[in-house]
Design an enzyme around this catalytic site. Structure first.
Site, PDB file in Angstrom:
ATOM      1  N   GLU A 146     -22.008  11.564  41.201  1.00  0.00           N
ATOM      2  CA  GLU A 146     -21.528  12.469  42.237  1.00  0.00           C
ATOM      3  C   GLU A 146     -21.206  11.685  43.513  1.00  0.00           C
ATOM      4  O   GLU A 146     -22.105  11.281  44.238  1.00  0.00           O
ATOM      5  CB  GLU A 146     -22.578  13.533  42.530  1.00  0.00           C
ATOM      6  N   HIS A 205     -19.490  17.888  40.249  1.00  0.00           N
ATOM      7  CA  HIS A 205     -20.739  17.666  39.523  1.00  0.00           C
ATOM      8  C   HIS A 205     -20.503  17.560  38.014  1.00  0.00           C
ATOM      9  O   HIS A 205     -21.249  18.132  37.223  1.00  0.00           O
ATOM     10  CB  HIS A 205     -21.722  18.798  39.830  1.00  0.00           C
ATOM     11  N   HIS A 237     -27.654  22.001  46.875  1.00  0.00           N
ATOM     12  CA  HIS A 237     -26.261  22.237  46.463  1.00  0.00           C
ATOM     13  C   HIS A 237     -25.654  23.499  47.076  1.00  0.00           C
ATOM     14  O   HIS A 237     -24.984  24.289  46.406  1.00  0.00           O
ATOM     15  CB  HIS A 237     -26.176  22.289  44.941  1.00  0.00           C
TER      16      HIS A 237
END
Length: 332
Positions: free
Chosen positions: A299, A165, A95
């Site tokens: 996502e 997210h 991420h």
């Protein structure tokens, strides 16, 4: 001391959305039905806004520069071997790095009753990624609809794959687990994982697997199947590939309450993550501690580790190009 976060609320009939400068995050999605019942907040969040700076669990945040995992934190970009920081808890980048976009204070550049835009400058070398990248996230609400748009440009060749997210619980945050929610994903293939949760590179047919979500399936039933991939992901933590181009339906989630969420996007697929990590250490806005499966993340994004798989759609962004993506959450 960290910069004080800025919060605001977007409003349209039947929907209120809370936004926060930390991570350009969605903190609330409160829905009121046609009979005036509600509002019910259907995304997970933190009890107080300061926790978005203190606890890194990605609630509602903008993820970048690159969503999901990068194998070993290394990839080739042209003639350059790029190395980016590893996640503290695993041997891969995750991420966008330990100080990813979800950790940053974004700048508010536009705000009206029903729309807002946040911007961020990511300097050359940020978290090991080359090129200065200018990023903008736009949110807009309308009755039964929340839209998020991402845009990015770069000063040098780099890689960009952004997502939001949010964790969804359509029965209301803090109402228990989502194992009784049904999920449908318009995907014929998914990306199987190695034991360390990096895609093998295969696009595997969902037929005969727990990942065949082409018809609605209760999350609890699907994840109760005996399948090695479910063991690797502790349930669902997999990318499902949605064929086609442009804005198209990716997924449909329906709670026990009957509330329905359709996810539409122009991204190559959707990462379905069923919240295995929740262990009671995060407390939501209603004061309820989140336990395993308290919410499910859907996502919309490029394929994980696309930087190391030439067969996957490219996430390379060049100077003069503009990265754009659109995702819509449609409620009924």
């Amino acid at each position: 001391m960290p910069e004080q976060p800025t919060s605001l609320t977007l409003t349209a009939p039947g929907i209120q959305v809370g936004l926060l400068s930390t991570g350009a995050a969605v903190t609330r999605v409160e829905l009121t039905d046609a009979h005036g019942e509600g509002p019910v907040d259907v995304v997970l969040g933190h009890r107080d806004l300061a926790a978005y700076q203190e606890v890194r669990d990605f609630h509602g945040a903008t993820i970048g520069r690159v969503a999901n995992r990068i194998d070993g934190g290394r990839f080739q970009l042209g003639d350059e071997q790029v190395e980016v920081p590893l996640d503290p808890d695993e041997p891969h980048a995750l991420h966008g790095g330990p100080d990813g976009f979800d950790q940053r204070e974004w700048t508010l550049v536009e705000a009206t009753e029903d729309r807002a835009a946040w911007s961020l400058t990511s300097p050359d070398g940020d978290q090991g990624f080359p090129g200065e990248v200018e990023v903008e996230v736009r949110y807009a609400v309308a009755p039964g609809l929340l839209t998020v748009e991402h845009r990015a440009t770069t000063s040098a060749p780099t890689v960009v794959s952004l997502t939001n997210h949010s964790y969804w619980n359509l029965d209301g945050e803090g109402s228990g687990d989502v194992l009784g929610h049904t999920l449908q994903v318009d995907a014929d293939t998914y990306l199987p994982l190695r034991a360390d949760q990096i895609p093998t590179g295969e696009l595997r047919d969902v037929t005969g697997t727990p990942f065949d979500l082409r018809r609605p399936v209760a999350l609890g039933d699907a994840m109760a199947e005996d399948d090695e991939q479910l063991t690797i992901g502790q349930g669902f933590d997999h990318h499902l590939v949605v064929s086609g181009d442009g804005l198209r339906r990716h997924a449909v989630l329906v709670g026990r309450s009957g509330r329905r969420l359709e996810v539409w996007s122009d991204r190559p697929g959707v990462q379905v993550y069923a919240g295995a990590h929740f262990d009671g250490t995060v407390t939501g806005p209603r004061g309820v501690a989140y336990r395993p499966r308290a919410g499910v993340a859907l996502e919309t994004q490029a394929h994980p580790d696309a930087v190391n798989h030439p067969r996957f759609p490219s996430v390379v962004l060049l100077p003069g190009q503009t990265y754009t993506s659109t995702t819509q959450w449609r409620f009924s």
